[in-house]
Design an enzyme around this catalytic site. Sequence first.
Site, PDB file in Angstrom:
ATOM      1  N   GLY A   1      42.807  15.547   1.224  1.00 54.84           N
ATOM      2  CA  GLY A   1      44.172  15.194   0.848  1.00 54.84           C
ATOM      3  C   GLY A   1      45.180  15.684   1.864  1.00 54.84           C
TER       4      GLY A   1
ATOM      5  N   ARG B   1      47.075  14.396   3.978  1.00 53.11           N
ATOM      6  CA  ARG B   1      48.345  13.695   4.229  1.00 53.11           C
ATOM      7  C   ARG B   1      49.344  13.930   3.088  1.00 53.11           C
TER       8      ARG B   1
ATOM      9  N   LEU C   1      51.562  16.074  -0.067  1.00 55.60           N
ATOM     10  CA  LEU C   1      52.533  17.188  -0.073  1.00 55.60           C
ATOM     11  C   LEU C   1      51.826  18.504   0.201  1.00 55.60           C
TER      12      LEU C   1
ATOM     13  N   LEU D   1      42.445  22.955  -6.308  1.00 53.93           N
ATOM     14  CA  LEU D   1      43.814  23.031  -6.838  1.00 53.93           C
ATOM     15  C   LEU D   1      43.899  22.355  -8.197  1.00 53.93           C
ATOM     16  N   GLY D   2      44.226  23.169  -9.213  1.00 52.41           N
ATOM     17  CA  GLY D   2      44.440  22.618 -10.555  1.00 52.41           C
ATOM     18  C   GLY D   2      45.932  22.425 -10.753  1.00 52.41           C
ATOM     19  N   SER D   3      46.427  22.848 -11.916  1.00 53.73           N
ATOM     20  CA  SER D   3      47.866  22.690 -12.182  1.00 53.73           C
ATOM     21  C   SER D   3      48.248  23.496 -13.415  1.00 53.73           C
ATOM     22  N   SER D   4      49.526  23.862 -13.503  1.00 52.60           N
ATOM     23  CA  SER D   4      50.005  24.659 -14.649  1.00 52.60           C
ATOM     24  C   SER D   4      49.981  23.837 -15.933  1.00 52.60           C
ATOM     25  N   CYS D   5      49.790  22.511 -15.824  1.00 54.23           N
ATOM     26  CA  CYS D   5      49.810  21.696 -17.049  1.00 54.23           C
ATOM     27  C   CYS D   5      48.499  21.769 -17.808  1.00 54.23           C
TER      28      CYS D   5
ATOM     29  N   TYR E   1      45.471  13.993 -17.088  1.00 53.87           N
ATOM     30  CA  TYR E   1      45.437  14.765 -15.838  1.00 53.87           C
ATOM     31  C   TYR E   1      45.005  16.201 -16.118  1.00 53.87           C
TER      32      TYR E   1
ATOM     33  N   HIS F   1      57.747  13.423  -8.910  1.00 55.13           N
ATOM     34  CA  HIS F   1      58.188  14.527  -9.782  1.00 55.13           C
ATOM     35  C   HIS F   1      59.704  14.631  -9.733  1.00 55.13           C
TER      36      HIS F   1
ATOM     37  N   TRP G   1      66.479  11.885 -16.397  1.00 59.67           N
ATOM     38  CA  TRP G   1      65.639  11.545 -17.552  1.00 59.67           C
ATOM     39  C   TRP G   1      65.625  12.674 -18.573  1.00 59.67           C
TER      40      TRP G   1
ATOM     41  N   ASP H   1      60.875  14.199 -22.309  1.00 58.14           N
ATOM     42  CA  ASP H   1      61.131  15.548 -21.779  1.00 58.14           C
ATOM     43  C   ASP H   1      59.847  16.198 -21.274  1.00 58.14           C
TER      44      ASP H   1
HETATM   45  N1  LIG Z   1      52.897  18.180  -6.643  1.00 59.84           N
HETATM   46  C1  LIG Z   1      52.894  19.082  -7.597  1.00 59.84           C
HETATM   47  O1  LIG Z   1      53.929  19.409  -8.209  1.00 59.84           O
HETATM   48  C2  LIG Z   1      51.620  19.772  -7.966  1.00 59.84           C
HETATM   49  C3  LIG Z   1      50.401  19.417  -7.373  1.00 59.84           C
HETATM   50  N2  LIG Z   1      49.261  20.096  -7.738  1.00 59.84           N
HETATM   51  C4  LIG Z   1      47.949  19.745  -7.171  1.00 59.84           C
HETATM   52  O2  LIG Z   1      47.973  19.835  -5.760  1.00 59.84           O
HETATM   53  C5  LIG Z   1      47.065  18.875  -5.202  1.00 59.84           C
HETATM   54  C6  LIG Z   1      47.807  18.006  -4.198  1.00 59.84           C
HETATM   55  O3  LIG Z   1      48.878  17.401  -4.877  1.00 59.84           O
HETATM   56  P1  LIG Z   1      50.020  16.678  -4.012  1.00 59.84           P
HETATM   57  O4  LIG Z   1      49.885  17.082  -2.588  1.00 59.84           O
HETATM   58  O5  LIG Z   1      51.299  16.882  -4.736  1.00 59.84           O
HETATM   59  O6  LIG Z   1      49.604  15.135  -4.150  1.00 59.84           O
HETATM   60  P2  LIG Z   1      49.859  13.937  -3.138  1.00 59.84           P
HETATM   61  O7  LIG Z   1      49.801  12.703  -3.959  1.00 59.84           O
HETATM   62  O8  LIG Z   1      51.041  14.219  -2.283  1.00 59.84           O
HETATM   63  O9  LIG Z   1      48.555  13.984  -2.184  1.00 59.84           O
HETATM   64  C7  LIG Z   1      47.295  13.664  -2.729  1.00 59.84           C
HETATM   65  C8  LIG Z   1      46.377  13.373  -1.588  1.00 59.84           C
HETATM   66  O10 LIG Z   1      45.092  13.029  -2.121  1.00 59.84           O
HETATM   67  C9  LIG Z   1      44.626  11.890  -1.428  1.00 59.84           C
HETATM   68  N3  LIG Z   1      43.758  11.070  -2.280  1.00 59.84           N
HETATM   69  C10 LIG Z   1      44.047  10.590  -3.515  1.00 59.84           C
HETATM   70  N4  LIG Z   1      43.027   9.848  -3.960  1.00 59.84           N
HETATM   71  C11 LIG Z   1      42.074   9.842  -2.981  1.00 59.84           C
HETATM   72  C12 LIG Z   1      40.796   9.238  -2.829  1.00 59.84           C
HETATM   73  N5  LIG Z   1      40.270   8.463  -3.794  1.00 59.84           N
HETATM   74  N6  LIG Z   1      40.112   9.462  -1.698  1.00 59.84           N
HETATM   75  C13 LIG Z   1      40.637  10.225  -0.698  1.00 59.84           C
HETATM   76  N7  LIG Z   1      41.841  10.831  -0.771  1.00 59.84           N
HETATM   77  C14 LIG Z   1      42.551  10.625  -1.902  1.00 59.84           C
HETATM   78  C15 LIG Z   1      45.866  11.104  -1.046  1.00 59.84           C
HETATM   79  O11 LIG Z   1      45.540  10.281   0.044  1.00 59.84           O
HETATM   80  P3  LIG Z   1      46.554   9.142   0.581  1.00 59.84           P
HETATM   81  O12 LIG Z   1      47.531   9.889   1.425  1.00 59.84           O
HETATM   82  O13 LIG Z   1      45.697   8.192   1.361  1.00 59.84           O
HETATM   83  O14 LIG Z   1      47.179   8.522  -0.654  1.00 59.84           O
HETATM   84  C16 LIG Z   1      46.841  12.217  -0.710  1.00 59.84           C
HETATM   85  O15 LIG Z   1      46.712  12.585   0.644  1.00 59.84           O
HETATM   86  C17 LIG Z   1      46.507  18.085  -6.366  1.00 59.84           C
HETATM   87  O16 LIG Z   1      45.249  18.606  -6.734  1.00 59.84           O
HETATM   88  C18 LIG Z   1      47.534  18.318  -7.471  1.00 59.84           C
HETATM   89  O17 LIG Z   1      46.929  18.204  -8.736  1.00 59.84           O
HETATM   90  C19 LIG Z   1      49.283  21.118  -8.650  1.00 59.84           C
HETATM   91  C20 LIG Z   1      50.469  21.485  -9.250  1.00 59.84           C
HETATM   92  C21 LIG Z   1      51.718  20.846  -8.940  1.00 59.84           C
HETATM   93  C1  LIG Z   2      53.625  19.156 -11.708  1.00 63.80           C
HETATM   94  C2  LIG Z   2      52.984  19.206 -13.082  1.00 63.80           C
HETATM   95  O1  LIG Z   2      53.869  18.839 -14.124  1.00 63.80           O
HETATM   96  C3  LIG Z   2      54.095  17.457 -14.284  1.00 63.80           C
HETATM   97  O2  LIG Z   2      54.824  17.339 -15.494  1.00 63.80           O
HETATM   98  P1  LIG Z   2      56.389  17.543 -15.490  1.00 63.80           P
HETATM   99  O3  LIG Z   2      56.732  18.892 -14.966  1.00 63.80           O
HETATM  100  O4  LIG Z   2      56.883  17.156 -16.848  1.00 63.80           O
HETATM  101  O5  LIG Z   2      56.779  16.436 -14.405  1.00 63.80           O
HETATM  102  P2  LIG Z   2      58.157  15.903 -13.807  1.00 63.80           P
HETATM  103  O6  LIG Z   2      58.498  16.735 -12.611  1.00 63.80           O
HETATM  104  O7  LIG Z   2      57.968  14.426 -13.590  1.00 63.80           O
HETATM  105  O8  LIG Z   2      59.281  16.103 -14.960  1.00 63.80           O
HETATM  106  C4  LIG Z   2      59.854  17.349 -15.194  1.00 63.80           C
HETATM  107  C5  LIG Z   2      61.066  17.171 -16.101  1.00 63.80           C
HETATM  108  O9  LIG Z   2      62.102  16.547 -15.323  1.00 63.80           O
HETATM  109  C6  LIG Z   2      62.677  15.496 -16.084  1.00 63.80           C
HETATM  110  N1  LIG Z   2      63.312  14.498 -15.198  1.00 63.80           N
HETATM  111  C7  LIG Z   2      64.645  14.229 -15.192  1.00 63.80           C
HETATM  112  N2  LIG Z   2      64.931  13.224 -14.313  1.00 63.80           N
HETATM  113  C8  LIG Z   2      63.719  12.891 -13.757  1.00 63.80           C
HETATM  114  C9  LIG Z   2      63.383  11.888 -12.778  1.00 63.80           C
HETATM  115  O10 LIG Z   2      64.230  11.117 -12.268  1.00 63.80           O
HETATM  116  N3  LIG Z   2      62.039  11.838 -12.427  1.00 63.80           N
HETATM  117  C10 LIG Z   2      61.115  12.670 -12.991  1.00 63.80           C
HETATM  118  N4  LIG Z   2      59.820  12.558 -12.571  1.00 63.80           N
HETATM  119  N5  LIG Z   2      61.403  13.608 -13.946  1.00 63.80           N
HETATM  120  C11 LIG Z   2      62.707  13.698 -14.318  1.00 63.80           C
HETATM  121  C12 LIG Z   2      61.495  14.945 -16.874  1.00 63.80           C
HETATM  122  O11 LIG Z   2      61.951  14.152 -17.958  1.00 63.80           O
HETATM  123  C13 LIG Z   2      60.829  16.241 -17.319  1.00 63.80           C
HETATM  124  O12 LIG Z   2      61.491  16.776 -18.436  1.00 63.80           O
HETATM  125  C14 LIG Z   2      52.861  16.621 -14.460  1.00 63.80           C
HETATM  126  O13 LIG Z   2      53.253  15.269 -14.374  1.00 63.80           O
HETATM  127  C15 LIG Z   2      51.843  16.974 -13.410  1.00 63.80           C
HETATM  128  O14 LIG Z   2      52.100  16.307 -12.171  1.00 63.80           O
HETATM  129  C16 LIG Z   2      51.762  18.406 -13.067  1.00 63.80           C
HETATM  130  O15 LIG Z   2      50.753  18.883 -12.645  1.00 63.80           O
END
Ligand SMILES: NC(=O)C1=CN([C@@H]2O[C@H](COP(=O)(O)OP(=O)(O)OC[C@H]3O[C@@H](n4cnc5c(N)ncnc54)[C@H](OP(=O)(O)O)[C@@H]3O)[C@@H](O)[C@H]2O)C=CC1
Ligand SMILES: C[C@H]1O[C@H](OP(=O)(O)OP(=O)(O)OC[C@H]2O[C@@H](n3cnc4c(=O)[nH]c(N)nc43)[C@H](O)[C@@H]2O)[C@@H](O)[C@@H](O)C1=O
Length: 309
Positions: free
Chosen positions: A11, A13, A15, A106-110, A137, A180, A203, A270
Amino acid sequence: MEKSSKIYVAGHRGLVGSAIVRRLLKENYTNLILKGREEVDLTRQEEVERFFEEHRPEYVFLAAARVGGIYANNTYPAEFIYQNLMIECNVIHSAYKFGVKKLLFLGSSCIYPRDCPQPMKEEYLLSGYLEQTNEAYAVAKIAGLKLCQFYKRQYGANFISCMPTNLYGINDNFDLNTSHVIPALIRKFHEAKINNYPYVEVWGTGKPLREFLYVDDLADACVFLMENYDDELWINVGSGEEISIAELAELIKKVVGYKGEIVFNSKMPDGTPRKLLDTTRLKNLGWQRKVGLEEGLRMTYKWFIDNYK
Ligand SMILES: NC(=O)C1=CN([C@@H]2O[C@H](COP(=O)(O)OP(=O)(O)OC[C@H]3O[C@@H](n4cnc5c(N)ncnc54)[C@H](OP(=O)(O)O)[C@@H]3O)[C@@H](O)[C@H]2O)C=CC1
Ligand SMILES: C[C@H]1O[C@H](OP(=O)(O)OP(=O)(O)OC[C@H]2O[C@@H](n3cnc4c(=O)[nH]c(N)nc43)[C@H](O)[C@@H]2O)[C@@H](O)[C@@H](O)C1=O
């Protein structure tokens, strides 16, 4: 990890993946294996096994996943659970089969229950019902941390898991439907400013609380854990600070320099009311985040203006 170690950032490429690559290159780890989905689709077991057999990585940062905000999670649950389960099973099993020295998942707080006591300790996992909007998820992420835990227990594989809080930063996903909250609001306030829109729609009710960590801090924590953590138990990674969505919107409005109104659309979900991580275990290991929220927002907005097309 040695500077010459073969390190696969799955992954790379995204974030998180791109931040981990920046962090590794800064410390002169240059033997990185970086392959996009067009070269290896991680949902396809045979492709993943062939990739591991050919490249034989020694260390793996598993930052590839199907990721999105609340709307994407709520709209595509089948895709989120299927793709994330397949990616985790394929990468973690191939890492075991081809002798990877250490893997960080990498998991997630959710993953924690919606009504979990706050701040949320690692031990609270599976003690209650999950938040509906991202249950698919979350179930996949719980399976991923369990895969690491049991491969360590049965096979002695050194596979560890971290559970990051909500992340943001440069090179984020700014698509308004799948992103997000932080990248979405940066883009909405920016477009409202340059087009003189009278208001920006936020939202939900604005009442939920969220914790945010700048992605370069997360990347730093991932390298720190790869070097210093070998436990079976997953470990929380967060900033320790929470903010309401309404206050976050006001802060982003200030950073962007927008002068119009904020309107809340309570027809949009929410999600979970709070999800503040307890990061005592990580602090006790000696890790602290460096980038505060306003500083991180300013860096992200500058990147957005300079790069987003
Ligand atoms: N963003 C957040 O707020 C949070 C993220 N995380 C975790 O961090 C990790 C990275 O998340 P983030 O960087 O935000 O996600 P992104 O969507 O920015 O990046 C995900 C990456 O995974 C690659 N990918 C997805 N599907 C495939 C596949 N089938 N084969 C090969 N590569 C694939 C994508 O490739 P491509 O570029 O080609 O699409 C991309 O580079 C995840 O495990 C996520 O659950 C945890 C908590 C919060
Ligand atoms: C990162 C983690 O947590 C993620 O859940 P989440 O925190 O609920 O994700 P969110 O960032 O999209 O929303 C946060 C809050 O923000 C509000 N909100 C307002 N206005 C916009 C808006 O314009 N866009 C979005 N997306 N949310 C908005 C939205 O309504 C909500 O109350 C999982 O999807 C999952 O990815 C995971 O692992």
